[in-house]
Design an enzyme around this catalytic site. Structure first.
Site, PDB file in Angstrom:
ATOM      1  N   SER A  37      35.699  47.158  33.590  1.00 37.69           N
ATOM      2  CA  SER A  37      36.888  46.909  34.403  1.00 37.69           C
ATOM      3  C   SER A  37      37.754  45.778  33.881  1.00 37.69           C
ATOM      4  O   SER A  37      38.944  45.704  34.217  1.00 37.69           O
ATOM      5  CB  SER A  37      36.490  46.606  35.849  1.00 37.69           C
ATOM      6  OG  SER A  37      35.657  45.461  35.913  1.00 37.69           O
ATOM      7  N   ASP A 327      40.797  38.799  42.021  1.00 35.96           N
ATOM      8  CA  ASP A 327      39.946  39.360  43.071  1.00 35.96           C
ATOM      9  C   ASP A 327      38.545  38.794  42.916  1.00 35.96           C
ATOM     10  O   ASP A 327      38.352  37.764  42.270  1.00 35.96           O
ATOM     11  CB  ASP A 327      39.976  40.887  43.056  1.00 35.96           C
ATOM     12  CG  ASP A 327      39.412  41.494  41.774  1.00 35.96           C
ATOM     13  OD1 ASP A 327      38.780  40.763  40.969  1.00 35.96           O
ATOM     14  OD2 ASP A 327      39.588  42.715  41.569  1.00 35.96           O
ATOM     15  N   HIS A 330      37.718  39.516  38.841  1.00 35.76           N
ATOM     16  CA  HIS A 330      38.612  39.653  37.689  1.00 35.76           C
ATOM     17  C   HIS A 330      39.668  38.557  37.639  1.00 35.76           C
ATOM     18  O   HIS A 330      40.191  38.155  38.675  1.00 35.76           O
ATOM     19  CB  HIS A 330      39.293  41.024  37.731  1.00 35.76           C
ATOM     20  CG  HIS A 330      38.322  42.154  37.823  1.00 35.76           C
ATOM     21  ND1 HIS A 330      37.981  42.744  39.024  1.00 35.76           N
ATOM     22  CD2 HIS A 330      37.596  42.779  36.870  1.00 35.76           C
ATOM     23  CE1 HIS A 330      37.087  43.700  38.801  1.00 35.76           C
ATOM     24  NE2 HIS A 330      36.849  43.739  37.497  1.00 35.76           N
TER      25      HIS A 330
END
Length: 368
Positions: A37, A327, A330
């Site tokens: 991610s 978040d 990240h």
């Protein structure tokens, strides 16, 4: 600074189909991205999975304020590296728009949730594990050969830059996912690190076999300091010592493994990045780097804004540039820019055997 030093693929006039795709005699150096991610730019949008970033407020700071599938308020690391290459961002491999001249820019195969091991991220269901990402890279090369011919396709891949980002999920979403996880019962931490690095070595050998000749390999970041882990394990915002111990043990061993691989292939193909070290300064002293906090996420809820997902009902900070973390896991775009700058001009304790600025200067001529 980027466009003047990026390697340019010379297009032969004899290759008519190639000449029809580019306006002059050059195309920007191709860029290929593999991983999780931290570098996914939208592949998971096309999958039925919970590991997605295709809804607001993700992408709030993009020009059109649209959620693109990047786990960021704006650009992620591959986007910023593309800027340094003087190229447009690469498209997700699953995007229907990856065709024609867009193929010459490269492709992003990354998928949120994955790790080095195939059992990492099983809770996210339908994600693109690294073995499948490499199969997609093979498919990409078949498509490229059909587009520009065998020899030009070989040059595009051999002259490309590759970024691969794996490992963090093998700790936070596997070994440490739950107390007494199956992997933690199977392996002590030192043995687990040796095991995943042995598996990673096979992945990297496969990339080399497929023609990759300049590969940036990032290590594990400050996984004990992300807001999600602080919310679970920290009373006062101090990083979780066990997760930090894992990152500190893993990163130097990754660099040693890459040195062994380079000795095997006879060149500086694999470039190791100590991602934790690239974060350390602004994690430890955020104010010195213009951040207000390195403990609280911009978007989230609960302790340190680190609980649950970032959604339209989450707490959302007004100034994203003041936050290290977007978040629960990240970085913000601004933090990503600082990280990539470490790739560009970092010292050997961050990136070895050479930094990206040096690579771009060296690679102005085609690689064999």
């Amino acid at each position: 600074m980027a466009s003047s030093s990026s390697w340019l693929v010379v297009v032969s006039g004899a290759v008519v189909c190639m000449a029809a795709l580019v306006p002059a005699s050059h195309a920007a150096r191709a860029f290929f991205v593999f991983g999780d991610s931290l570098v996914d730019n939208g592949n998971n949008n096309f999958l039925i999975t919970s590991a997605r970033a295709d809804s607001p407020p993700y992408g709030i700071d993009t020009p059109d304020h649209r959620a693109t599938g990047r786990f960021s308020n704006g650009k992620n690391m591959p986007d910023i590296i593309s800027e340094h290459l003087g190229a447009e961002p690469v498209l997700p491999y699953l995007s229907p728009h990856l065709d024609g001249e867009k193929m010459l820019v490269g492709a992003n195969f990354a998928s949120a949730g994955i790790g080095i091991l195939n059992d990492t991220g099983v809770q996210f269901a339908n994600i693109i594990h690294i073995e499948k990402q490499i199969r997609y890279f093979e498919q990409y090369q078949d498509r490229l050969r059909a587009l520009v011919g065998e020899e030009e396709a070989r040059k595009v891949v051999a002259g490309s830059l590759v970024l691969i980002t794996l490992g963090g999920n093998d700790f936070v979403n596997n070994y440490y996912l739950i107390p007494y996880s199956p992997r933690s019962r199977e392996f002590s931490l030192p043995d687990y690190i040796r095991y995943i690095l042995s598996e990673y070595k096979q992945v990297l050998r496969h990339l080399h076999d497929l023609g990759a000749r300049r590969v940036l390999v990032t290590g594990v970041g400050p996984i004990g300091c992300v807001p999600a882990e602080l919310a679970l394990h920290s009373a006062d915002g101090r990083c979780d010592t066990e997760l930090q111990r894992a990152a500190d043990a893993y990163n130097p061993q990754l660099v040693r493994m890459l040195a062994e691989l380079n000795a095997e292939v006879g060149g500086d193909v694999f470039v190791g990045i100590n991602t934790k070290r690239a974060h350390d300064d602004f994690i430890e002293d955020p104010q010195a780097h213009g951040f207000a906090t390195s403990t609280e996420a911009c978007c989230g809820q609960g302790r340190f804004n680190g609980m649950g997902l970032c959604t339209v009902v989450s707490n959302l900070c007004a100034d994203r540039d003041a936050y290290v973390f977007w978040d629960a896991f990240h970085p913000t775009e601004r933090a990503n820019r600082l990280i990539v700058q470490q790739f560009m001009d970092g010292s050997p304790d961050v990136i070895t055997p050479m930094n990206l600025s040096t690579i771009l200067k060296l690679d102005q001529q085609p690689l064999n």
